[in-house]
Each structure stands twice: as C-alpha cells, then as structure tokens.
Design a protein around this motif. Structure first.
Motif, mmCIF file in Angstrom:
data_model
loop_
_atom_site.group_PDB
_atom_site.id
_atom_site.type_symbol
_atom_site.label_atom_id
_atom_site.label_comp_id
_atom_site.label_asym_id
_atom_site.label_seq_id
_atom_site.Cartn_x
_atom_site.Cartn_y
_atom_site.Cartn_z
ATOM 1 N N ALA A 225 0.843 -1.192 0.000
ATOM 2 C CA ALA A 225 0.000 0.000 0.000
ATOM 3 C C ALA A 225 0.878 1.241 0.000
ATOM 4 O O ALA A 225 1.987 1.236 0.530
ATOM 5 C CB ALA A 225 -0.921 0.015 1.221
ATOM 6 N N ALA A 226 0.350 2.301 -0.631
ATOM 7 C CA ALA A 226 1.021 3.615 -0.634
ATOM 8 C C ALA A 226 2.409 3.536 -1.263
ATOM 9 O O ALA A 226 3.397 3.978 -0.675
ATOM 10 C CB ALA A 226 1.090 4.192 0.772
ATOM 11 N N PRO A 266 6.866 1.836 1.342
ATOM 12 C CA PRO A 266 5.438 1.510 1.298
ATOM 13 C C PRO A 266 5.092 0.480 2.371
ATOM 14 O O PRO A 266 5.970 -0.160 2.950
ATOM 15 C CB PRO A 266 5.259 0.918 -0.106
ATOM 16 C CG PRO A 266 6.452 1.367 -0.882
ATOM 17 C CD PRO A 266 7.564 1.485 0.102
ATOM 18 N N ASN A 289 -3.225 4.303 3.106
ATOM 19 C CA ASN A 289 -2.803 5.487 2.368
ATOM 20 C C ASN A 289 -3.231 6.746 3.099
ATOM 21 O O ASN A 289 -4.223 6.752 3.836
ATOM 22 C CB ASN A 289 -3.403 5.467 0.960
ATOM 23 C CG ASN A 289 -2.688 4.513 0.025
ATOM 24 O OD1 ASN A 289 -1.820 4.905 -0.727
ATOM 25 N ND2 ASN A 289 -3.049 3.227 0.089
ATOM 26 N N ASP A 290 -2.493 7.826 2.896
ATOM 27 C CA ASP A 290 -2.795 9.095 3.549
ATOM 28 C C ASP A 290 -3.986 9.783 2.891
ATOM 29 O O ASP A 290 -4.231 9.618 1.689
ATOM 30 C CB ASP A 290 -1.582 10.029 3.477
ATOM 31 C CG ASP A 290 -0.435 9.543 4.335
ATOM 32 O OD1 ASP A 290 -0.694 8.824 5.312
ATOM 33 O OD2 ASP A 290 0.732 9.876 4.016
ATOM 34 N N GLU A 465 3.528 9.682 -9.936
ATOM 35 C CA GLU A 465 3.064 10.605 -8.905
ATOM 36 C C GLU A 465 3.168 12.051 -9.371
ATOM 37 O O GLU A 465 2.273 12.870 -9.091
ATOM 38 C CB GLU A 465 3.843 10.424 -7.604
ATOM 39 C CG GLU A 465 3.277 11.287 -6.485
ATOM 40 C CD GLU A 465 4.098 11.280 -5.214
ATOM 41 O OE1 GLU A 465 3.609 11.775 -4.194
ATOM 42 O OE2 GLU A 465 5.254 10.792 -5.235
ATOM 43 N N THR A 487 -1.879 0.786 -5.595
ATOM 44 C CA THR A 487 -1.685 0.418 -4.191
ATOM 45 C C THR A 487 -2.523 1.289 -3.256
ATOM 46 O O THR A 487 -2.125 1.588 -2.146
ATOM 47 C CB THR A 487 -0.200 0.541 -3.818
ATOM 48 O OG1 THR A 487 0.219 1.906 -4.040
ATOM 49 C CG2 THR A 487 0.671 -0.397 -4.635
ATOM 50 N N LEU A 489 -3.502 4.473 -3.864
ATOM 51 C CA LEU A 489 -3.162 5.901 -3.921
ATOM 52 C C LEU A 489 -4.342 6.786 -4.296
ATOM 53 O O LEU A 489 -4.239 8.020 -4.182
ATOM 54 C CB LEU A 489 -2.023 6.130 -4.911
ATOM 55 C CG LEU A 489 -0.617 5.779 -4.432
ATOM 56 C CD1 LEU A 489 0.382 5.978 -5.563
ATOM 57 C CD2 LEU A 489 -0.224 6.612 -3.229
ATOM 58 N N ARG A 491 -6.773 7.291 -2.628
ATOM 59 C CA ARG A 491 -7.178 8.045 -1.441
ATOM 60 C C ARG A 491 -6.365 9.333 -1.332
ATOM 61 O O ARG A 491 -6.927 10.405 -1.068
ATOM 62 C CB ARG A 491 -6.986 7.212 -0.171
ATOM 63 C CG ARG A 491 -7.457 7.969 1.074
ATOM 64 C CD ARG A 491 -7.237 7.231 2.376
ATOM 65 N NE ARG A 491 -7.765 8.011 3.489
ATOM 66 C CZ ARG A 491 -7.552 7.745 4.764
ATOM 67 N NH1 ARG A 491 -6.832 6.681 5.116
ATOM 68 N NH2 ARG A 491 -8.052 8.514 5.711
ATOM 69 N N THR A 492 -5.076 9.247 -1.525
ATOM 70 C CA THR A 492 -4.200 10.419 -1.425
ATOM 71 C C THR A 492 -4.380 11.354 -2.611
ATOM 72 O O THR A 492 -4.354 12.583 -2.461
ATOM 73 C CB THR A 492 -2.731 9.962 -1.345
ATOM 74 O OG1 THR A 492 -2.598 9.017 -0.277
ATOM 75 C CG2 THR A 492 -1.804 11.131 -1.108
#
Length: 701
Positions: A225-226, A266, A289-290, A465, A487, A489, A491-492
């Motif tokens: 993740a992330a 990650p 994820n952030d 990114e 993964t 992402l 969410r971020t």
C-alpha cells in the motif's frame, strides 16, 4: 583502557541474550494477531496468526544497503510504542459512502550495531496486517542506497496461488492457477508474445497482489500500500520451504532505491480470512494510504465515456494519420491514409451517440501528431501533446461537444518516453484546461526513457506521482495505462481515477484474449489495489476482427454487462462501436442505467478463479445493481436480496444468459425479464459457461 574481565564479558552477553529472548511483542484486532521479536543474532522477526492459526510463520525483516550489506541483523530493541485508531472517513468517490479505519499499531524502535536507527511500524486490522520501515532523521544515515529489501513471508505450506510473472515492465499476463511448488514463469513469459515489453530475470518471481488459498480453506492476499518514491515489490518463491522474499524492481545499476532520511517504505500488506468475500470487502490497503492534502475536490467527477478506441483495435481505423513518418508530399505535409479514426466528422458521431444516451464523455485516441513513429522505437520526442492532426479540428470539436453537454477526454500516449512527457506536462495540461478537458488517459507502451529504467522502478513510480500532482494542480483526472499496479493511492490523489496495469478486454482484439476465468481472478489480484479501466461492454463478440475471423471475446454478452459491477472503476468505458449498441437497445439499457459511483457494496459470493457476485447501491439513491460472473463452467447463482430496504417494493430487471448461451458457441444469446422484488426475495440465476447476469433494482414509486 581498563581491561574487562572474561567473567564480565560472559555476564554482559548473558544479559543481552535475556533481553533478546524475552516474550515477543504482540498486538491483535479481531481474529488477526501479530508477534514481533528480535532473534539472538539481532534479526527483526514477525509472525501473523488468524484465530490462533499460523498464517505467516516467523519471518525476517531488514535491508541490504550499499553502505551496510548486513542491515538485517545486529539490531536491538530500544523501545516500542502502541496506539489504537478508530475513525471514519468519507471518500471523494468509490464503493462506499464512508469507510471505517480501525487498527492497533505497534512501532518498534530499533538500533543497529552500527549505530543507525530503524523503526518498523505494524498495523493490525480485523482482516489483516500492514507494516512498513521508517528511517528516522539521524546523523548516521542521510542519503543512502537500498540494494535489497529483506522482507520475507514464511508460509505454512504449498498453497494454491493465482499468479502472473514478476515482470519489471508489465502486468498484462494471463493468470496461472497452480500450487506454489509448480510456479515457473519462464514458459509463460516466452509464450506472451502479445505483450509489447517483457523483462523477467527470475523464473520464480511473481507479481503482487498475490492471491493464495490454503488446503484448509484460508484465503491470503499479499500486496503493498502507498507505493511512493520506491520500486514495486514482487515476490521470489523459495519452493523448498514455501518462503516468499521481497524482490524490488531495479534500475540500470541494479540498485533498488535512493533515499534520504527521514523516509519510509510503502506498507507491506497481508490480508487474511476464511471467507473469500471478506478479502474482496477489505479496505485495509486503502486505509493505509494518507488522506488528500487538498480540500478543493469538487471538480473530480466520475463518469462513463465512449470513444474511437475499439474501432482502431479491431482494424476499422488507425491511430496514425499517415502510414509512415516519411510519407509526405512535395510540400512536406503528411499524406493521409484515409483510415484515421480521430477525424472531426467521426468524433462528432461519437459525441452525438454520447449525448443521445446520457454518457458523459468521449475519449479520442490518435488525435495528435506522432503515431506514425511510435511503436517499438526506443526514442524520445515522439509525440506532440498540443498539436492535432490536420483532420482533427479541436476548436470545432470542443464547441460541438459543449453544445451537446458532453465532455472530451484527452489522450496522451508517451511511447514510454517519460522524460519527453515530463518536459511537456505543464504545456499539455494547460492545453487541456484551455479546451475544457477534465480528464486524461495516459499511456506508456514501450521501453522506458530514461533508458535502463523500468515501468515499475522507483524513477517511474515517482513519475506517475508527478503526473498526479500536476493533475491536482490543473484539475485534471487521470486514467493511466501501462503503469505500476495500484496500491490505494486514489485516497491520497482522488484524481487518480483508474488505471490499466493488467490484461484488459483489448487483448480479445489483437491476441488470443482472456480465458473465461480471468475476470473472476482480477478482483482478488489486480483490483485489490484500486479501480481498473478494463473497457467492458463489448456486444459484438464474434466477427469483429476481419483479419482473424475465428477470434472471439471469451464472454457472453450478459457477462459483459455484469463486468460494470464486478470490475469497479469510477470512469467506465462503453467500449464497443455505437452501431453494435444500437442493434441491441434493450441490453444497452443496463449500461445506460448502471452508475459509476456508489454508497454501498455487498460481496454476495466469491471464489477466486470460479465466480464473483457483487451488489452495489447507487450514490444518493435507493437503487441497487448486481453483477454475477462465472468462469468456463455453468453455475446457478443464488442471490438473497436481504440488503434491500425492508418494507419497500422494487422493480428488478434481469439481464441474463439465454438457455442456449455459451461463451464459445453462442455468446450473444441473452434474455431480459422483469419482476417485483423486496428484501425477502431470493433470485436464482443460471449462468452459462463463461457467462453472467446483470440486474438493475429500482425502487418503485
């Protein structure tokens, strides 16, 4: 220096062993528990249990750094912190209106014998574990190079695995189902001549997400993740002990990552359940994820779209305006080939179709210069991202689409030249803003430039990114093709609407396609990390490729409808040609009705490689949609509608396989029936081999 007596040395060593031999630290949430300890030689070790059963037996952690090849042993535990988190957050779009994030956290603060510091953070959820490494700011470690990550997953046996090869440049293989002891990706890679770029250096490497099933019925999913500023993690299989080891994608110097403390990796994720449905329902990867930094997210809008893509895939048209890069007339102008799909009149036809049927967007590939020179050439400066071909009048098309209430979707193929794309990124996104394009489909077909980098390596992970960051800046939504697999992402970066990163429906156009079990495996593998642009909705399932008359989509028509529910994406393509939908308007109605944003999701039944049935509730409405799919075997799906609001009546329209339907011999045979249902209704659906069913359930007035 005063000499130390031998007895004192022995006492100190004894005390050290006592410290390291004390009971492991343990945290748990529901049926899942994690244990952490330090071995006598200072190796960090973790283990995962489910209802007291071993899932991951004691497994080592750590690194090989360029400056310290033994940064996986010689550690001591300085201290440990614990905390509990239980919160609920609201996604911008997705499968649920709100998501609970509830876990126990353990942070182990370690000191290496070299004096360097390392933290390992574990989060235990009711359905699995996430852990990552954190390098604190410190004088002994600033800039450093990771040669290898030594994370291991010691399994309990020879589990059934659903896998694709661990390839540095593609995730577009067909899935193999086998025991771990039978994994050998070499013949799979050799046979995959329909994939443009393949780079596999380890015949025992498999990609994540890796789905496993134990002999006694436990489901295990391993992923990450992330993924940011770090290479993608693949897994090497040690068949002798069924141990999996992290296998990071390297660069041209065989280095894995270049980091600067403070930094973190990650999350490594292990999801566990004795029910396959709970694996699909997990939101642990998303929760790791952030949240997004921006609060202005109102511009992000899920949508369905049509496009000229399938007619080019099937040979009706071309991406390129001219046949060769040097095919020019006496004035140096490109000579048109007469088959270019991205021309003004044809695009207007798609705009009209979208407007007529309430479809929000139109994607046009092949609109910009460079397609004559793109495929298979390892070069820069192939595409111009603001210069249309002569037959694509972008001002006229923009004005026409706006008058019809339709939005245009940009396409930026890079041919793998990420350097060239980054140089033009600001210009390209300003161009999209100028002409009102809210979204872009990016592509990376080909070998990567900078040369020596891979699609899934650290440099490209950071490139993806950077594109998302620019998209946030310019209010552009992104649908990436040929990227690293997702993964969580989204969410971020909520503008990260979807990506490909797997073998999609397009392989039915130019190769032997996807086997009927493919879509029943994808939810347990590729889709664990995020939405996929699978391009469903093909209605003409045979005879669409003139050069290959026997080629067919390995699916029934009803299954193509069901994929709009079982393969989630907030940007769904209505992939077939308009005329093929117009020939079957009754079946097309489901595609018109099905939403792309949801308030709730119920995984009704599932078994990897066999079948999946999912129900979803439309965002802001009391309507439900169900998709049920099967593999090459016919089956009966029993669907209990107890998730409907009690005391309410609904109209259900069922789009199902006809009795004679079969993915190979009669794929387009379907039937439609309507009935009144409520929360006490149980539906029995007969799914044909390679088939499916789609249901719309609308609340009665």
């Amino acid at each position: 220096m005063k000499p130390v007596k031998t007895g004192t040395i022995a006492l100190l060593l004894f005390l050290s062993l006592i410290v390291r031999a004390k009971p492991p630290l343990e945290i748990s949430r529901g049926p899942v528990s994690l244990q952490f300890s330090i071995t006598e030689d200072g190796k960090p070790v973790y283990a995962i249990l489910y209802n007291g059963r071993d899932v991951v037996k004691p497994s080592t952690l750590g690194f090989m750094l360029e400056s310290d090849s033994l940064f996986y042993k010689g550690f001591s535990l300085i201290s440990a912190d614990r905390k509990t988190v239980d919160e609920t957050w609201v996604p911008v779009w997705g499968e649920y209106s709100s998501i609970r994030n509830n876990y126990e956290q353990l942070t182990a603060h370690l000191k290496h014998r070299s004096g360097k510091l390392l933290d390992i953070v574990f989060r235990v959820f009711a359905d699995g574990v996430g852990f990552r490494y954190e390098f604190p700011k410190q004088t002994g470690l600033t800039y450093f190079v990771v040669k290898d990550e030594c994370t291991q997953f010691q399994l309990t046996g020879n589990h059934k695995a659903f896998w694709i090869p661990g390839d540095f440049d593609t995730n577009e293989y067909a899935y193999t189902t086998s025991l771990l002891s039978e994994v050998n990706n070499a013949p799979v890679v050799r046979a995959a001549t329909d994939i443009a770029v393949r780079t596999v250096t380890d015949s025992l490497a498999v990609q994540t997400p890796l789905m496993l099933k134990t002999a006694d019925g436990l489901y295990i999913n391993i992923h990450e993740a992330a993924l940011l500023n770090y290479p993608a993690m693949q897994l090497h299989i040690d068949k002798s002990g069924f141990k999996l080891s992290s296998n990071l994608v390297p660069d041209a110097y065989n280095n894995k990552a270049y980091l600067h403390a403070p930094e973190h990796t990650p999350w490594r994720t292990v999801l566990i359940s004795d029910k396959a449905t709970e694996i699909l329902a997990s939101k642990t990867i998303l929760n790791l994820n952030d949240p997004p930094a921006s609060t202005d997210l109102s511009w992000i809008k899920p949508m369905k779209f049509v496009g000229v893509w399938w007619e080019m895939q099937t040979g009706k048209g071309t991406w390129n305006y001219s046949d060769y890069p040097d095919s020019t007339d006496a004035h140096g102008q490109l000579i048109p080939n007469g088959r270019h799909s991205a021309n003004t009149a044809n695009v207007k036809r798609y705009i009209d179709f979208a407007a007529q049927h309430g479809i929000g967007g139109v994607l046009v590939e092949g609109w910009n210069r460079g397609w004559e020179d793109w495929f298979g050439n390892w070069k820069e400066n192939v595409f111009d991202f603001v210069r249309p071909y002569p037959d694509f009048d972008i001002k006229e098309i923009t004005s026409y689409a706006r008058s019809k209430g339709v939005q245009m979707i940009m396409h930026n193929e890079t041919s793998g030249s990420a350097t060239s794309y980054e140089r033009q990124l600001d210009t390209a996104f300003r161009f999209m803003q100028q002409f009102g394009y809210p979204a872009v489909k990016t592509g990376y077909v080909g070998r990567i430039v900078p040369r020596g980098e891979h699609h899934d390596g650290q440099w490209m992970v950071s490139h993806y990114e950077r594109v998302l960051q620019q998209g946030m800046k310019y209010h552009i939504m992104v649908d990436a093709h040929e990227p690293a697999r997702p993964t969580g992402l989204q969410r971020t970066y909520p503008n990260f609407m979807a990506c490909e990163a797997a073998r999609g429906n397009e392989y039915h156009a130019f190769s032997n396609g996807n086997q009927p079990d493919h879509e029943t495996i994808l939810p347990f593998t590729r889709l664990m990390g995020g939405p996929m642009d699978y391009t469903p909705g093909i209605f003409k399932l045979k005879g669409y490729a003139p050069w290959a008359p026997d080629r067919s989509v390995h699916s029934t028509l009803a299954k193509q409808l069901a994929l709009y529910v079982t393969i989630y994406s907030p940007v769904e393509m209505v992939a077939d040609l308009p005329e093929n939908y117009e020939a079957k308007p009754d079946a097309f109605q489901f595609i018109k009705d099905v939403p792309v944003d949801w308030d709730d999701t119920k995984i009704l039944e599932a078994e990897p490689g066999d079948y999946v049935t999912i129900a979803r509730k439309e965002k802001g409405k009391n309507n439900w949609f169900i998709g049920a799919i099967t593999d090459e075997n016919a089956r009966t799906a029993g669907i209990q509608l107890n998730f409907l609001q009690k005391g309410k009546k609904y109209k259900a329209v069922i789009y199902e396989d006809a009795k004679s339907a079969h993915w190979k011999t009669n794929p387009e045979a379907y039937a439609i029936r309507s009935m009144t249902v409520d929360s006490n209704t149980k539906l029995l659906l007969s799914l044909a081999p390679g088939g499916g069913a789609a249901i719309s359930i609308m609340q009665s007035e």
